[in-house]
Design a protein around this motif. Structure first.
Motif, PDB file in Angstrom:
ATOM      1  N   LYS A 342       0.764  -1.295  -0.074  1.00 35.10           N
ATOM      2  CA  LYS A 342      -0.058   0.081  -0.083  1.00 35.10           C
ATOM      3  C   LYS A 342       0.843   1.369  -0.005  1.00 35.10           C
ATOM      4  CE  LYS A 342      -1.809  -1.453   3.860  1.00 35.10           C
ATOM      5  NZ  LYS A 342      -0.913  -2.408   3.933  1.00 35.10           N
ATOM      6  N   PHE A 343       2.031   1.134   0.451  1.00 33.58           N
ATOM      7  CA  PHE A 343       2.867   2.307   0.604  1.00 33.58           C
ATOM      8  C   PHE A 343       3.978   2.336  -0.662  1.00 33.58           C
ATOM      9  CE2 PHE A 343       1.819   1.101   4.973  1.00 33.58           C
ATOM     10  CZ  PHE A 343       1.499   2.124   5.399  1.00 33.58           C
ATOM     11  N   THR A 344       3.719   1.516  -1.739  1.00 34.55           N
ATOM     12  CA  THR A 344       4.672   1.180  -2.702  1.00 34.55           C
ATOM     13  C   THR A 344       5.086   2.719  -3.387  1.00 34.55           C
ATOM     14  OG1 THR A 344       3.944  -0.929  -3.354  1.00 34.55           O
ATOM     15  CG2 THR A 344       4.970   0.454  -4.940  1.00 34.55           C
ATOM     16  N   PRO A 345       4.417   3.541  -3.684  1.00 31.91           N
ATOM     17  CA  PRO A 345       4.744   4.632  -4.454  1.00 31.91           C
ATOM     18  C   PRO A 345       5.596   5.796  -3.512  1.00 31.91           C
ATOM     19  CG  PRO A 345       2.441   4.871  -4.343  1.00 31.91           C
ATOM     20  CD  PRO A 345       2.675   3.490  -4.140  1.00 31.91           C
ATOM     21  N   THR A 346       5.116   5.627  -2.313  1.00 30.21           N
ATOM     22  CA  THR A 346       5.597   6.613  -1.263  1.00 30.21           C
ATOM     23  C   THR A 346       7.223   6.105  -0.960  1.00 30.21           C
ATOM     24  OG1 THR A 346       3.654   7.391  -0.352  1.00 30.21           O
ATOM     25  CG2 THR A 346       5.504   7.715   1.113  1.00 30.21           C
ATOM     26  N   ILE A 347       7.370   4.687  -0.624  1.00 27.72           N
ATOM     27  CA  ILE A 347       8.628   4.312  -0.137  1.00 27.72           C
ATOM     28  C   ILE A 347       9.668   4.376  -1.516  1.00 27.72           C
ATOM     29  CG2 ILE A 347       9.950   1.992   0.301  1.00 27.72           C
ATOM     30  CD1 ILE A 347       7.581   1.393   2.038  1.00 27.72           C
ATOM     31  N   GLY A 348       9.073   4.189  -2.662  1.00 24.82           N
ATOM     32  CA  GLY A 348       9.884   4.406  -3.808  1.00 24.82           C
ATOM     33  C   GLY A 348      10.615   5.734  -3.948  1.00 24.82           C
ATOM     34  N   ARG A 349       9.468   6.734  -3.610  1.00 24.64           N
ATOM     35  CA  ARG A 349      10.061   8.167  -3.542  1.00 24.64           C
ATOM     36  C   ARG A 349      10.787   8.602  -2.628  1.00 24.64           C
ATOM     37  NH1 ARG A 349       8.314  11.830  -0.789  1.00 24.64           N
ATOM     38  NH2 ARG A 349       6.213  11.018  -0.072  1.00 24.64           N
ATOM     39  N   ILE A 350      10.579   8.080  -1.234  1.00 24.55           N
ATOM     40  CA  ILE A 350      11.601   8.394  -0.181  1.00 24.55           C
ATOM     41  C   ILE A 350      13.020   7.629  -0.601  1.00 24.55           C
ATOM     42  CG2 ILE A 350      12.033   7.766   2.201  1.00 24.55           C
ATOM     43  CD1 ILE A 350       9.092   7.948   2.509  1.00 24.55           C
ATOM     44  N   LEU A 351      13.241   6.510  -0.993  1.00 29.93           N
ATOM     45  CA  LEU A 351      14.263   6.036  -1.554  1.00 29.93           C
ATOM     46  C   LEU A 351      15.028   6.906  -2.510  1.00 29.93           C
ATOM     47  CD1 LEU A 351      13.283   2.250  -1.704  1.00 29.93           C
ATOM     48  CD2 LEU A 351      14.763   3.093   0.068  1.00 29.93           C
ATOM     49  N   ALA A 352      14.226   7.565  -3.634  1.00 28.16           N
ATOM     50  CA  ALA A 352      14.963   8.363  -4.313  1.00 28.16           C
ATOM     51  C   ALA A 352      15.441   9.279  -3.989  1.00 28.16           C
ATOM     52  CB  ALA A 352      14.004   8.560  -5.589  1.00 28.16           C
ATOM     53  N   GLU A 353      14.614  10.015  -2.808  1.00 26.79           N
ATOM     54  CA  GLU A 353      15.161  11.391  -2.053  1.00 26.79           C
ATOM     55  C   GLU A 353      16.401  11.207  -1.484  1.00 26.79           C
ATOM     56  OE1 GLU A 353      10.637  13.261  -1.924  1.00 26.79           O
ATOM     57  OE2 GLU A 353      11.427  12.317  -0.185  1.00 26.79           O
ATOM     58  N   LEU A 354      16.381   9.927  -0.548  1.00 32.23           N
ATOM     59  CA  LEU A 354      17.503   9.770   0.172  1.00 32.23           C
ATOM     60  C   LEU A 354      18.795   9.381  -0.606  1.00 32.23           C
ATOM     61  CD1 LEU A 354      15.805   7.053   2.732  1.00 32.23           C
ATOM     62  CD2 LEU A 354      16.402   9.531   3.212  1.00 32.23           C
ATOM     63  N   ALA A 355      18.647   8.876  -1.719  1.00 31.86           N
ATOM     64  CA  ALA A 355      19.798   8.519  -2.668  1.00 31.86           C
ATOM     65  C   ALA A 355      20.271   9.662  -3.513  1.00 31.86           C
ATOM     66  CB  ALA A 355      19.248   7.539  -3.886  1.00 31.86           C
ATOM     67  N   LEU A 356      19.188  10.673  -4.120  1.00 30.29           N
ATOM     68  CA  LEU A 356      19.695  11.743  -4.477  1.00 30.29           C
ATOM     69  C   LEU A 356      19.861  12.982  -3.789  1.00 30.29           C
ATOM     70  CD1 LEU A 356      17.269  11.476  -7.767  1.00 30.29           C
ATOM     71  CD2 LEU A 356      19.731  10.558  -7.337  1.00 30.29           C
ATOM     72  N   ASP A 357      19.082  13.338  -2.720  1.00 26.43           N
ATOM     73  CA  ASP A 357      19.306  14.501  -1.899  1.00 26.43           C
ATOM     74  C   ASP A 357      19.821  14.225  -0.400  1.00 26.43           C
ATOM     75  OD1 ASP A 357      17.894  15.609  -3.822  1.00 26.43           O
ATOM     76  OD2 ASP A 357      15.892  15.279  -2.896  1.00 26.43           O
ATOM     77  N   GLY A 358      19.972  13.009  -0.020  1.00 27.46           N
ATOM     78  CA  GLY A 358      20.244  12.586   1.233  1.00 27.46           C
ATOM     79  C   GLY A 358      19.531  12.836   2.250  1.00 27.46           C
ATOM     80  N   ARG A 359      18.218  13.277   2.042  1.00 28.68           N
ATOM     81  CA  ARG A 359      17.126  13.431   2.951  1.00 28.68           C
ATOM     82  C   ARG A 359      15.928  13.289   2.453  1.00 28.68           C
ATOM     83  NH1 ARG A 359      14.656  18.201   2.567  1.00 28.68           N
ATOM     84  NH2 ARG A 359      14.252  18.147   4.730  1.00 28.68           N
ATOM     85  N   THR A 360      14.855  13.362   3.107  1.00 30.38           N
ATOM     86  CA  THR A 360      13.195  13.060   2.822  1.00 30.38           C
ATOM     87  C   THR A 360      12.444  13.888   3.965  1.00 30.38           C
ATOM     88  OG1 THR A 360      11.208  11.941   2.339  1.00 30.38           O
ATOM     89  CG2 THR A 360      12.985  11.344   3.904  1.00 30.38           C
ATOM     90  N   ASP A 361      11.578  14.828   3.311  1.00 34.04           N
ATOM     91  CA  ASP A 361      10.519  15.476   4.378  1.00 34.04           C
ATOM     92  C   ASP A 361       9.732  14.555   4.979  1.00 34.04           C
ATOM     93  OD1 ASP A 361      11.735  18.015   3.768  1.00 34.04           O
ATOM     94  OD2 ASP A 361      10.330  18.181   2.022  1.00 34.04           O
ATOM     95  N   ASP A 362       9.564  13.247   4.327  1.00 34.78           N
ATOM     96  CA  ASP A 362       8.729  12.169   5.198  1.00 34.78           C
ATOM     97  C   ASP A 362       9.268  11.668   6.648  1.00 34.78           C
ATOM     98  OD1 ASP A 362       6.048  11.298   3.525  1.00 34.78           O
ATOM     99  OD2 ASP A 362       7.572  12.052   2.351  1.00 34.78           O
ATOM    100  N   ASP A 363       8.231  11.645   7.448  1.00 37.74           N
ATOM    101  CA  ASP A 363       9.005  11.340   8.960  1.00 37.74           C
ATOM    102  C   ASP A 363       9.352   9.628   8.716  1.00 37.74           C
ATOM    103  OD1 ASP A 363       9.697  10.654  11.202  1.00 37.74           O
ATOM    104  OD2 ASP A 363       7.741  11.392  12.403  1.00 37.74           O
TER     105      ASP A 363
END
Length: 379
Positions: A342-363
Motif C-alpha cells: 500500500k505504501f509502494t509509490p511513497t517508499i519508492g519516492r523516499i528512497l529516491a530522495e535519500l539517494a539523490l538528496d540525502g534526506r526526505t521530508d517524510d518522517d
C-alpha cells in the motif's frame, strides 16, 4: 565499467517504485532482478492488495496519508487507474490483542475520518457478514484496493520511459563500497553506482551481511484463496468493503475485483520456509482453517476456487526498514515486512530522495535500520 547514479537491486514493488522515481528525476538508473520480471517467487505478484490508513500505529497512518497522494500522482503520470475505493472495516473481537483504541487514536491524531460501529450497525449495512457478539468495528471510508502485478508493471514501464535500464535474470552477487560509490558485481558483469538501493526482500542479507550487518528476518510461505459465491453481485466493491479480522489468527479479504470471486487469506500463518525451500504448493491444513472461518464469517462466499502462494519476509515487530547501512551510507535498504504494498509509490519516492538528496521530508524515524539490526556473528 558501466556507471550509473543509482543501482537498484530487486524489481518487486519497492525496487520498481524506486527506479521509477529515480528515473523521473533524471538520474541514471539500473534495476537488477535475479529472476524474470513479474515472477511469483516473492511478494509482489497476483491481483490485489489493500490500501488503507487504518493502522493502530501513527507512524504508518502518517505514511499512508503520503501514500494516497503518491498513488494519485502515479495514476496521473501513467494514465492508469490503480486505486479502487471500497471503504474498509477492521473487526476487533473480544480478547483481541489489538485494541480498537489504538486504531481510533492513530486515525484521530492524523485527522482522518472513521466510524465506530457495533454488531447491529454492521449487520444493517453489510448483511453478508456474520459477527459474534461483542465485536467492535472501525470503518474507514478511504480504504480500497490496488492491483499488485499491474502496479509493478506500470512502475517498470514508467522507469523505462524515463531512461532507466532494467535487467532481469541478472543476480547481484556482491556489493563493494568504495570511497566514491559502490561497485556492483552481477552474473552479467560489473557496474559502478554512486548509490545502491537494496530492495531484495528475503534475499537482503545475502548482500548486506558481508558488509557487517544482518537483519534477523523470518521467511514463510503464505497463501490466499479465491471463493466463488453463488451471487457474486452481492460481493461487489459497491456492496462489500475490504475487511480485516484483527485477532490471532488474523484474516483479511476483498470484495470481487476483476472477476466474480472474493479473495481471503490468513496473515502470517508462520508456515516457515526459506526461499530455497519454497514448495509453491498450498497447505491443505491452512486452507481447511480458512474454509471454516469463512463459513462462519462470510457464509455466502461459496466454495474455494483456487489458492495462490506467496512469500512473507518479516522483520522484528514487522517494522519497515527505509535507511542506509550505518557504516556504508551509499547503500540504502528497504524492507516492507509483508505489509508495504500500500505504501509502494511513497517508499519508492523516499528512497529516491535519500539517494539523490540525502534526506526526505517524510518522517521515517520509525523505520531506522539500527532498530532491527543484529551484528553478524564473528568466527
Amino acid at each position: 565499467m558501466e556507471e550509473f547514479d543509482v543501482a537498484v537491486v530487486g524489481a518487486g514493488a519497492l525496487g520498481s517504485a524506486a527506479a521509477h522515481h529515480l528515473a523521473l528525476r533524471g538520474a541514471t538508473v539500473v534495476l537488477f532482478e535475479q529472476f524474470e520480471f513479474g515472477h511469483v517467487r516473492g511478494a509482489s505478484h497476483d491481483t490485489s492488495r489493500i490500501l488503507r490508513t487504518s493502522y493502530g500505529d501513527e507512524a504508518y497512518v502518517r505514511l499512508a496519508k503520503s501514500a494516497y497522494r503518491d498513488w494519485a500522482e502515479l495514476e496521473r503520470v501513467s494514465g492508469e487507474r490503480l486505486v479502487t475505493t471500497t471503504g474498509g472495516v477492521v473487526f476487533v473481537p473480544p480478547g483481541s490483542p489489538y485494541p480498537v483504541t489504538a486504531f481510533t487514536a492513530a486515525l484521530t491524531a492524523q485527522d482522518l475520518p472513521f466510524e465506530l460501529m457495533d454488531r447491529d450497525a454492521v449487520a444493517a449495512r453489510w448483511p453478508q457478514f456474520t459477527l459474534p457478539p461483542g465485536v467492535e468495528t472501525v470503518f474507514s471510508p478511504d480504504t480500497g484496493i490496488v492491483p499488485a502485478s499491474r502496479t509493478v508493471a506500470t512502475l517498470q514501464m514508467q522507469a523505462r520511459s524515463h531512461g532507466a535500464v532494467l535487467r532481469d535474470r541478472t543476480r547481484v552477487e556482491e556489493l563493494r563500497p568504495q570511497p566514491d560509490g559502490v561497485v556492483v558485481m552481477t552474473t552479467a558483469g560489473t557496474v559502478r553506482a554512486r548509490k545502491v538501493v537494496v530492495a531484495a526482500d528475503a534475499w537482503t542479507n545475502a548482500l548486506i551481511a558481508p558488509l557487517g550487518v544482518e537483519v534477523p528476518l523470518v521467511t514463510m510461505q503464505e497463501q490466499v484463496t479465491y471463493f466463488g459465491p453463488d451471487r457474486p453481485e452481492d460481493f461487489g466493491d459497491d456492496r462489500l468493503p475490504v475487511w480485516i479480522w484483527e485477532d490471532e489468527p488474523c484474516y483479511y479479504g476483498f470484495p470481487t475485483y476483476g472477476e466474480p470471486t472474493v479473495k481471503a487469506g490468513r496473515d502470517a500463518s508462520d508456515n516457515r520456509m526459506t526461499p530455497d525451500e519454497r514448495t509453491f504448493r498450498h497447505s491443505e491444513e491452512l486452507l481447511d482453517q480458512l474454509r471454516a472461518f469463512m463459513r462462519g464469517f462470510l457464509p455466502a462466499s461459496g466454495e474455494d476456487v483456487r489458492t495462490i502462494t506467496c512469500q512473507y519476509t518479516l522483520t522484528p515487530g514487522r517494522r519497515f526498514v527505509v535507511d542506509a547501512l550505518p557504516e556504508h551510507p551509499d547503500v540504502l535498504v528497504a524492507l516492507g515486512a509483508a505489509h508495504a504494498f500500500k505504501f509502494t509509490p511513497t517508499i519508492g519516492r523516499i528512497l529516491a530522495e535519500l539517494a539523490l538528496d540525502g534526506r526526505t521530508d517524510d518522517d521515517i524515524s520509525a523505520f531506522r535500520l539500527r532498530d532491527v539490526l543484529a551484528p553478524v556473528p564473528t568466527a
